[in-house]
Design a protein around this motif. Structure first.
Motif, PDB file in Angstrom:
ATOM      1  N   TRP A 470     -66.450  45.809  85.313  1.00  0.00           N
ATOM      2  CA  TRP A 470     -66.917  47.201  85.400  1.00  0.00           C
ATOM      3  C   TRP A 470     -66.200  47.947  86.528  1.00  0.00           C
ATOM      4  CZ3 TRP A 470     -69.388  50.214  89.040  1.00  0.00           C
ATOM      5  CH2 TRP A 470     -69.799  51.468  88.565  1.00  0.00           C
ATOM      6  N   ALA A 513     -63.834  46.426  79.156  1.00  0.00           N
ATOM      7  CA  ALA A 513     -64.227  47.509  80.058  1.00  0.00           C
ATOM      8  C   ALA A 513     -63.117  48.551  80.151  1.00  0.00           C
ATOM      9  CB  ALA A 513     -64.530  46.939  81.442  1.00  0.00           C
ATOM     10  N   ILE A 763     -70.556  46.870  78.069  1.00  0.00           N
ATOM     11  CA  ILE A 763     -69.578  47.222  79.109  1.00  0.00           C
ATOM     12  C   ILE A 763     -68.569  48.263  78.636  1.00  0.00           C
ATOM     13  CG2 ILE A 763     -67.859  45.424  78.629  1.00  0.00           C
ATOM     14  CD1 ILE A 763     -68.043  45.125  81.861  1.00  0.00           C
TER      15      ILE A 763
END
Length: 2047
Positions: A470, A513, A763
């Motif tokens: 992240w 991500a 995510i």
């Protein structure tokens, strides 16, 4: 109420009132008194003081309500402080007496409380004046507290706070007692008392040193206890106390002697340890905790932890940003330590760990994110990075040390995970906030941010891996240039470490991500990345089964990548769709039989892998459906369906599989369920109809599962309640600044909230709020919410019987459970059912039969009486939705009746609250149940409930419900408005302030009442003004309420009042209230303040701004907000707030408020606004970069100033904005652009330095933008060279605007130069960095626009200076030539398209300007050759600059032209309709690739028009004759990739002839133009349309293209039709004029074509057979024109359109209709006149392209139009000028009449007839209406007649009757009184008299000559008075001279004899000459010259005459002599100029 406005209470009026009115009256009087006392003179006050004090103290006994007692106390205090203080002790004694009273009855309570409040305010205001009386008072008050109830304790605490405030250090003797009392109150069971105690202690710690020295520990422990079981307000108040106290302890220097010996200094470590203790162990001190800890039961209660978290933030905020910068590393290590392995207790359960991590993240976000500026944030990020590296080493050591003995270390690993998670989250958020300003941080190799984050991707803990991923995503969003780089790196590692489970999951998370980040990066990633990722994913899925150790990880990773890939959208996914669908098909068994065999074969592990894989596949398909809706064709849906039945089958089998294999499958099976439900919810329900019953069965089981202990109401229900109803449920569900941590308290103890590790698939999803981490819920919860969503979708699609069955099942399952479990089941069921009702309402479905309704009702009613308030709230909403779906009035009335009955009978709070809200909700969904008796009943019941003082909850819910009813009953409610208002006021005045929720509901009621009254509030009748006063009174009470949300309500009520009745709202009071609350700690209050400001400044910005500043100046002590209004005004304060604020909605409102203020005030307060913006922008400027470049500029003094401005950062002087965020700086830059446009509308002085300086000298207060140009340039420069890319874009945009607006402003001190010239260096320096290789393409593209604007603006005339900027464009051009090979690998291919087109567009603009300048110059050159004296130097200068500019471009023109044509070819392909997609070249165009075609389109749309114009100009400059030597004659279209234009290369000739090449290019330009002009989108820019028309003009300027269009009639007609449509749809005169110019050229082309054909026909056929020549031109030999095919017809249509639009009277249909009277003449606008003139020019050319017959058929129309225009616009103007339209119509008439068709044999007769009729029409204009004559311009009509006479063949005008009428007209005009008319008339006759054809001229001469000569003879007596009369005589003389010349020989002598005496009579003798007027002198000279001309011509007559009249001779001789003498004098003066004198001498010696 007016009677209350007096200094003394009007007792007479007061005694007449009822009980409730008295309270209102008193409040109104006290309010008035509060405003009056401070402004009343001291003498008046003393005079009335005694009486006043009596009245006020007597009120104490009247049991005043809370607001009244507060006002009463304030007034008493003010009265004593301004008047005498003699009787104050009596008042104090009286209060003490009241407090001591033994009367404990409730009715006496208000009196006691009022006495307490009075004491507080008296001491606060008078302080030490009251001497020692305070010890008794305090003792008395504390004694009273022992047996006081909660209201008493609350008021006593606040009073003590006031006493302490007033006495300061004098109160020390009582400190200990007060401290003891407050301690006990701090843990009181009433929350309001706790808050009051916290405020009291906060006041106490100012003077009571022991609190933060010796007693610090116990105070801290006490605060921790106070947090237990607290609510939000208590946590705010106590955390403020705790934070302030600790900050004080840390920083204080003063320690008194008494405490010195037993006290040591407190260090930061001690403070941190104290706070840490509370965080980790809660409120159970240090001793008791150990017992619990041994048992292992202790867990810190959440409220304590959340409270301590807030205290941390207060502590740091109190110490300030600089302290945090200095002590950051110590602070960070302590905060991270809270979740580290040193305190395993805090993080032992996952729930606790998540809670603690949230708190730690919150502390870091609020301090680092909220307090620090950008530089400090970068330093903080480095520290965090260091922390990550340290932890990484620990983990590495633990992993590498793999011995069994050191197994302990794995705990280190797991424990370090939480620290890492917090550190990574903060790092991510920091970089996300910094945006591109973080670039230096990432480039700093010593920190190694990226290495640090990537290195922990391999951490053993999944939550660390996810957070690292992240964090990478945040970095990617902040710095788009890193996306591709990071993706490559992660994919490469993923492939390399395929066999390490951590690497597979970690790197797949990272890639997912990053893919999620792409949609936040406008520049995108290269298209090919999708292919790479797809390959990796397939590889992982295929190899999953090879190695059982990592099969789960590979399976999950593969599907995760595919799911994330979907977010890139259809353009990428469509290439991989077949493979994805194949994988999807393979992962599920193809038949039920296969599923059975699977079941028999598998074991727990294989099932785990299978379920993981299938859940992943479901997730990927869901992602596909949500992100690529465009690809969901029927065919694709059909291919998605086959695996679904098998997926549902597996769902039904899950429970049995789970039973067989035990607990290890619990999570995978729950996740599988959730993912399947989520997918089904987004698919069309028709798709899985067959599986309905199976799925529903599972859903019901999931919703009613009884073993779930989790109360998930806080997740499921808020979205199902109405947002306004949630306000009832307290602040936890409202938005606050602490929402992030407060959320945990909502959820009950078993869940802490969401966290990434619960669902890795989240995510890549777009998350709700900016940079906050996604927080998916635990699977057990998310499966319930997924189930309820899917139930909602499916329930609306199943049959009625099935519905009934399902509802009964649900009811039974509720009945079977008990207690808390029942509530949980009820909650799930209700949320599912409510969702289904939502769906039914949306699709207008019905619920079904009576039975279904009954079951549904039972279900809802059960929940309506639940103990959970949230459930009741949702049930009320659900009930109303049910009524909405059934939509049967009887059913609805029944529901309402049930609630009525229930409310009448029930006594318990639960059912009263539930049913009262239900009544309100029913109103909401049924738009008011319109029967009045229903409304009356409803209102009656709610009135009663809202007065139930035993239960504040019932009051709050009932009032809330009432507010809904008021809002929706609309006009029906008017009868109830008055009683409702009275009720609201009564409650406001009597409900205790502790019941904030009741006050909030009252506020909502008041708000809806104000809305209901609406504009009526402006009325002046007594009833209305009473209502208005009540509303204002209510607002005043709420403003005084201690609860911030009630104050927010007050502000929004005042906002409504201000909207409806602005005159009655006291603006200065309102503004001061707003300023006070601008920095409140409550988000909702700040929102209300800014929303109100936004409305106020729309009307009264200046007043608001003045009031704010005035307020700050007046109130010194009360007003100390965080904002500095005194220095920088309200505007600056708002800007500062914008910089700190994080709430997006609030930021948006602040921006809008500032924009409104700017629009209305920027021009008046120009310097102020510019300084504000400059301060914000300069605060960021990195001093070194700016100063180094500025040195070349301006004089030394200015330089000195610059440096001081820019270095102010380094010393600690006052700087209003410390390190503003980049987003604030961008806003400031946008503001500057808005200021410029405001000034542009305000007047020209802002852009004219001479005028500005003059006006500034006249009035120094005036201010003009041009005087601030240096600042503007500097601001643009600072912004354009910043680290932040967004700011660079804004800076460049600002620079572009400055260049455009100021380019033409001349520099008065250096004539011939412009003011911007001195800033060349700044502009160059601002642009240079944008062309650096690492600059993002969007910045470079913007910079290209600025370059072209700068070069084209002509500011710099010296080529050498211009070269700097020109060089930048040249370097870009080289980059473009390098083509696709050199493309940037970082971004999407479409970005290089953007950059290339920006460069080409910039060059196009420069080239266009250069060509236009040169053209203008060649025009002026021709012009100046006519006028001899044009200073040659200036001419040389200008030519140099223009040709120089052209030379600059010329060098690259060869390359550019190819590139331009290639870009146009691309554009042409891209504009093809979708049906032709198959014909587009497979590999894309020259500048775009086939895959990124959609992204490239907008860039082409932005730049094609100028490129088209430039290409057209280039082609015309070469005249289309071009053969490129490099390419032979090969294909000229492509510089880079020769793609074929929709042809196969085999069928195409290899070499094209020049003719073909030219034809292709011609059609390319013409095609693009026509395609665009056919249907320009409504938003098409004007510039594009005009550029397109200019391109067409340029194209038809040269012969070859004209020959193409002339020869292709269809093409011409089509083009004309397109232009006609354009003229109809676009009003702009510029567009219409440009279009007409194109029409003219098309017509000219057609003329050339016809001429050419006629010529060649004549050559071919020889002259002999003249008769048989075929007819060329339109109309052939019949004269017919076919609409749609005829060029002539199309032209006429277009011209008529233009003419009728400007002059509607030309339309016969209109004129004949009675609607249009034969009207006055219209004066057209200048543009209108130009349009009409252009249309007339075209009309006169039309006959030239017709055959003779054709010309006859169009002639009447053309004549009608031309003469019509003449008739309509021939009006006399003031200065005797000819209107443009008249001149044009005469010109057109002349052109038409001299047309060869008039003489062609086939058409001559017809033309003659028509022309005669036309002449009659012109003559008729005169005779039409007498009263119009004064307006009509005779001159124009005469000229028209003359044109007829002179230009047509004689047979037209020599007809007797016509000729007579014409002569008649001349006669009348000759007698005109107006010399100008006479003069013109002579001039016209002069030309007629000289007509070569005698038959034409003689009749005129015969009729008119005598009167002319007669007139001249008359003049002998009356000499001319002025120039006009003189000119008449001169023209007369000329006419007679012409007559003499035209006369036949025999008559000539006679004429001369008449003429000469007249001339000689005009001569003056020498004496007369001296005294004569100028006119007479001039006449004398003119006559003399004429004589000298005539004399030699007719010398015999002359001599005869002279001989016969000696007087004449004498006169003439003296005149000649005088003339010669004067000439001699002149020649001596002007020896240089011999020409004139000699010529005159020659002419004079004829005697």
């Amino acid at each position: 109420m007016e009677l209350a406005h007096s200094l003394l209470l009007n007792e007479e009026a007061y005694n007449h009132l009822g009980e409730f009115q008295k309270a209102e009256f008193i409040f109104e009087w006290l309010q008035f008194l509060e405003k009056l006392l401070p402004v009343t003179s001291r003498a008046d006050i003393r005079e009335n003081q005694k009486k006043l004090v009596e009245q006020l103290t007597s009120l104490l006994n009247n049991s005043p309500g809370p607001p009244t007692r507060r006002l009463l106390a304030k007034n008493l205090a003010v009265l004593y402080s301004t008047g005498d203080t003699f009787s104050v002790y009596q008042t104090i004694d009286k209060c003490n007496e009241l407090i001591r009273s033994k009367d404990d009855s409730p009715s006496y309570l208000p009196t006691k409380l009022a006495a307490v409040v009075c004491l507080g305010y008296l001491y606060k205001k008078l302080g030490r004046i009251l001497g020692n009386s305070f010890t008794d008072t305090v003792g008395n008050v504390l004694k009273a507290m022992k047996n006081a109830e909660s209201q008493g304790r609350y008021e006593i605490m606040l009073s003590l706070q006031n006493i302490l405030n007033g006495l300061g250090a004098a109160a020390i003797p009582c400190h200990r007692d007060i401290y003891k009392a407050a301690r006990s109150c701090l843990t009181d069971r009433s929350m309001a008392v706790r808050c009051a105690a916290a405020k009291c202690l906060l006041e106490l710690q100012n003077e009571a040193l022991f609190m933060w020295t010796t007693d610090l520990d116990s105070v801290v422990t006490l605060c921790f206890k106070s947090f237990e079981g607290s609510n939000y307000d208590v946590r705010l108040a106590v955390s403020k106390l705790l934070g302030t106290l600790l900050a004080r302890a840390l920083t204080s220097k003063q320690i008194t002697a008494s405490t010195k010996h037993n006290f040591r200094r407190i260090s930061l470590e001690d403070v941190m340890e104290l706070l840490g203790t509370g965080f980790l162990r809660g409120s159970c001190g240090f001793l008791r905790a150990s017992g619990d800890m041994l048992k292992g039961t202790s867990s810190v209660s959440r409220d304590v932890r959340v409270g301590v978290t807030q205290a941390y933030v207060v502590f740091v905020s109190t110490l300030g940003a600089q302290w945090l910068e200095r002590n950051f590393s110590a602070f960070l290590s302590h905060i991270l330590d809270l979740v580290s392995q040193s305190h395993p207790k805090a993080v032992q359960s996952p729930v606790d760990a998540i809670g603690c991590r949230r708190c730690v993240s919150f502390i870091l976000r609020a301090t680092v994110g909220g307090l620090l500026g950008e530089k400090a944030q970068i330093a903080a990020a480095k520290e965090i990075c260091q922390a990550i590296w340290k932890l990484k080493k620990v983990v590495d050591a633990a992993i590498s040390d793999g011995n069994l003995e050191t197994k302990v270390n794995t705990t280190d690993v797991t424990a370090s995970q939480h620290v890492l998670v917090c550190a990574l989250q903060e790092l991510g958020s920091l970089i996300h906030g910094l945006g591109t300003t973080a670039a230096p941080l990432l480039q700093d190799s010593s920190t190694g941010v990226l290495e640090a984050v990537i290195s922990v991707i391999l951490h053993p803990s999944i939550s660390v891996r996810l957070t690292a991923a992240w964090c990478l995503r945040c970095i990617a969003v902040a710095l788009p240039s890193y996306v591709s780089l990071l993706l490559d790196r992660c994919i490469e590692r993923l492939s390399a470490l395929k066999s390490c489970p951590e690497a597979v999951t970690g790197y797949s998370f990272a890639v997912a991500a990053l893919l999620g980040a792409v949609k936040h990066c406008p520049l995108g990633i290269p298209h090919g990345k999708g292919k790479v990722i797809m390959t990796v994913a397939e590889d992982l899925l295929c190899s999953a089964s090879q190695n059982s150790r990592i099969s789960v990880q590979r399976m999950q990773a593969g599907w995760l990548l595919i799911a994330a890939l979907m977010t890139l959208g259809p353009a990428v996914v469509q290439h991989h769709l077949p493979r994805i669908l194949l994988l999807w098909k393979c992962i599920f068994p193809s038949s039920p039989k296969d599923l059975e065999t699977e079941k028999t074969r598998g074991d727990a592990f294989t099932w785990q892998v299978t379920l993981e894989g299938r859940a992943g596949a479901l997730c990927a398909i869901k992602s596909f459906v949500s992100h690529c809706a465009g690809l969901l064709t029927d065919e694709v849906v059909q291919r998605l369906l086959p695996p679904l039945p098998s997926a549902v089958d597996l769902l039904t089998q899950l429970s049995s599989i789970y039973k067989s294999y035990g607990n290890s499958l619990k999570t995978p099976s729950t996740v599988y369920r959730e993912k399947l439900y989520e997918l089904l919810a987004v698919l069309p329900p028709k798709a899985y109809e067959g599986d309905f019953s199976a799925v529903l069965k599972e859903l019901v089981t999931d919703l009613t599962v009884t073993d779930s202990q989790i109360d998930a109401s806080a997740f499921l229900l808020p979205s199902l309640c109405h947002e306004n109803d949630l306000l009832l449920l307290g602040p936890l569900l409202q938005e606050t600044d602490h929402r992030f941590i407060e959320e945990q308290l909502l959820l009950g103890n078993s869940i802490a909230g969401g966290s990434l590790e619960y669902d890795p698939y989240s995510i890549y999803e777009k998350f709700a709020k900016g940079d906050s981490v996604p927080k998916p819920l635990p699977p057990a919860l998310s499966v319930t919410s997924a189930a309820s969503r899917l139930f909602g979708v499916m329930f609306s699609h199943i049959t009625e019987s099935h519905r009934l069955q399902v509802l009964e099942q649900l009811l039974n399952s509720i009945k079977q459970t008990k207690g808390s479990r029942q509530q949980i089941v009820q909650l799930h069921v209700l949320s599912a059912f409510s969702t289904s009702l939502k769906h039914l309402a949306n699709c207008k479905g019905s619920l079904g039969s009576e039975e279904v309704r009954r079951s549904a009702l039972m279900l809802v009613m059960g929940a309506l009486e639940s103990n959970n308030p949230l459930l009741r709230c949702a049930a009320a909403e659900c009930l109303a939705r049910l009524a909405q779906v059934v939509s049967d009035s009887a059913f609805t009335a029944g529901l309402a009746q049930v609630s009525f009955d229930k409310l009448k009978s029930a006594r318990d709070v639960v059912s009263r609250t539930g049913h009262s809200l239900a009544l309100g909700c029913l109103y909401r969904y049924l738009g008011g149940i319109s029967s009045t008796q229903h409304l009356n009943a409803c209102v009656g019941i709610l009135y009663t409930l809202s007065q139930d003082s035993t239960s504040p909850d019932v009051q709050a819910w009932a009032l809330h419900s009432l507010s809904i009813v008021v809002d929706l009953a609309g006009p029906l409610y008017h009868v109830h408005v008055e009683p409702t208002l009275s009720l609201v006021l009564m409650l406001l005045l009597s409900v205790p302030p502790a019941y904030a929720e009741v006050h909030q509901s009252l506020g909502r009621c008041l708000n809806t009442l104000i809305t209901t009254l609406g504009p009526e509030l402006q009325g002046s009748s007594t009833a209305v003004s009473a209502l208005r006063t009540s509303c204002l009174l209510g607002c005043a009470v709420m403003q005084d309420n201690p609860d911030c949300l009630v104050q927010a309500q007050a502000i929004s009520c005042l906002q409504q009042l201000h909207m409806f009745a602005p005159r009655h709202v006291n603006l200065s009071n309102l503004v001061s209230c707003l300023c006070m609350n601008l920095c409140s700690s409550y988000l909702l209050l700040r929102r209300a303040v800014v929303a109100c400001l936004r409305q106020l400044v729309q009307r009264e910005a200046a007043e608001v701004s003045e009031y704010a500043v005035a307020l700050v100046k007046e109130s010194k002590e009360d007003f100390t907000p965080d904002v500095n209004i005194r220095e920088i005004g309200l505007e600056g304060a708002l800007l500062g707030l914008l910089d700190k604020e994080l709430d997006p909605r609030l930021c948006q409102d602040i921006k809008e408020t500032l924009t409104h203020m700017l629009t209305s005030m920027a021009v008046e307060k120009l310097s102020f606004w510019l300084k504000l913006c400059k301060d914000v922008l300069a605060a960021s400027a990195d001093f070194n970069t700016v100063a180094s470049i500025d040195t070349t500029q301006e004089e030394e003094t200015a330089k000195g100033d610059d440096v001081s401005v820019l270095t102010s950062d380094s010393d600690d002087g006052f700087h209003p904005f410390r390190n503003p965020r980049w987003s604030t700086r961008v806003f400031a830059a946008e503001c500057v652009c808005k200021i410029i446009s405001q000034c542009e509308n305000a007047g020209s002085a802002h852009f004219d330095i001479t005028l500005a300086q003059e006006r500034k000298q006249r009035d120094s207060r005036d201010d003009f933008l041009v005087l601030h140009l240096a600042d503007l340039v500097r601001m643009a420069f600072m912004a354009a060279t910043d680290h932040s890319d967004q700011l660079r874009l804004s800076g460049l945009h600002m620079l572009q605007i400055i260049v455009r607006k100021f380019a033409a402003v001349p520099e008065p001190e250096f004539p011939g130069h412009v003011i911007l010239e001195q800033y060349q260096a700044n502009v160059g320096a601002a642009l240079r960095p944008a062309f650096a290789p690492e600059t993002p393409p969007d910045v470079t593209a913007k910079a290209c626009q600025v370059c072209s604007a700068w070069i084209a603006s002509g500011v710099v005339s010296d080529l050498n200076d211009l070269r700097r900027v020109h060089q930048l464009l040249v370097s870009s051009l080289l980059k473009v030539q390098a083509g696709k090979e050199a493309q940037n690998e970082q971004y999407n291919e479409s970005t290089s398209t953007m950059e290339i087109l920006a460069v080409l567009k910039a060059w196009a603009e420069v080239y266009i300007v250069a060509v236009e300048k040169q053209k203008n110059q060649s025009d002026t050159h021709k012009h100046s050759l006519k006028i001899v004296h044009s200073s040659e130097e200036s001419y040389r200068d200008t030519t140099f600059s223009a040709s120089g500019l052209l030379d600059l471009v010329q060098a690259d023109l060869g390359t550019l032209s190819k590139l331009w044509l290639a870009a146009l070819q691309d554009f042409a392909l891209l504009t093809l309709p979708p049906d032709y997609a198959s014909q587009l070249p497979a590999e894309g165009g020259t500048f775009y690739t086939a895959e990124t075609i959609e992204n490239a389109r907008p860039h082409y749309y932005n730049s094609w028009a100028l490129i088209l114009y430039a290409a057209a100009l280039w082609l015309t400059s070469t005249g289309f004759i071009v053969v490129d030597p490099d390419e032979g004659v090969t294909n000229l279209s492509r510089p880079v990739t020769p793609t074929t234009m929709c042809q196969d290369s085999s069928t195409r000739p290899l070499v094209k002839s020049p003719e073909d090449v030219n034809t292709d290019r011609f059609h390319l330009i013409l095609g693009i133009s026509v395609e665009f002009l056919c249907s320009p989108r409504s938003d098409a820019a004007m510039e594009n349309i005009i550029a397109c028309l200019h391109a067409l003009q340029a194209l038809f300027d040269v012969p070859w293209p004209r020959s193409k269009i002339g020869g292709d009639q269809e093409l011409g007609v089509e083009l004309l039709n397109v232009l006609h449509r354009l003229i109809l749809t676009r009003e702009s005169p510029d567009i219409q004029l440009a279009a007409l110019e194109v029409v003219r050229l098309i017509l000219y082309a057609a003329q050339e074509h016809v001429k050419e054909k006629r010529r060649s026909a004549e050559v071919d056929d020889g002259a002999a057979e003249k008769e048989t020549l075929p007819e060329f031109g339109e109309g052939k030999d019949t004269g017919g024109l076919v609409p749609g095919k005829s060029l002539v017809f199309a032209t006429l249509e277009l011209c008529v359109c233009i003419l009728v639009r400007q002059l509607p009277q030309l339309n016969p249909k209109l004129t004949c209709s009675p609607a249009v009277p034969p009207g006055k003449h219209l004066l057209l606008s200048e543009d209108g006149s130009r349009l009409v003139a252009a249309a007339l020019v075209i009309l006169s050319d039309v006959p030239a392209i017709c055959s003779p017959e054709g010309s006859v058929s169009v002639l009447p129309t053309i004549l009608h139009l031309i003469i019509g225009v003449l008739k309509e616009t021939a009006v006399k103007l003031q200065d005797d000028q000819l209107p443009l339209t008249v001149a044009a119509s005469l010109q057109a008439l002349k052109g038409l009449l001299s047309s060869p068709m008039a003489r062609a044999e086939k058409s001559q007769n017809a033309w003659t007839d028509l022309l005669r009729s036309a002449l009659v029409t012109v003559l008729d204009c005169w005779d039409q209406v007498d009263d119009l004559l004064q307006e009509l311009d005779e001159v124009s009509l005469l000229t028209a007649i003359t044109v007829f006479v002179m230009s047509t063949s004689p047979e037209v005008t020599t007809v007797e009757c016509l000729q007579k009428r014409c002569i008649e007209k001349f006669k009348t005009t000759l007698d005109s009184k107006d010399p100008f008319v006479q003069c013109k008339c002579y001039q016209l006759l002069y030309s007629i008299f000289q007509h070569p054809n005698k038959t034409v001229s003689y009749p005129y001469i015969h009729s008119l000559a005598p009167s002319i000569v007669g007139k001249l003879q008359e003049t002998e007596k009356a000499k001319p008075e002025n120039a006009a009369e003189l000119q008449v005589i001169q023209e007369g003389i000329k006419v007679v001279t012409a007559l003499t010349a035209a006369a036949e020989e025999q008559h000539r002598a006679h004429l001369v004899a008449c003429f000469l005496p007249i001339l000689i009579s005009f001569l003056l003798d020498e004496n007369a000459l001296v005294s004569a007027t100028i006119s007479a002198k001039n006449l004398h000279e003119f006559a003399l010259q004429t004589l000298m001309q005539i004399g030699p011509q007719y010398s015999s007559v002359f001599k005869k005459l002279m001989a016969s009249s000696p007087t004449m001779k004498a006169r003439l001789e003296s005149a000649v002599k005088g003339n010669q003498e004067s000439i001699k004098v002149k020649t001596t003066k002007h020896a240089k100029n011999p020409g004139k004198s000699s010529s005159i001498q020659l002419k004079t010696n004829f005697l």
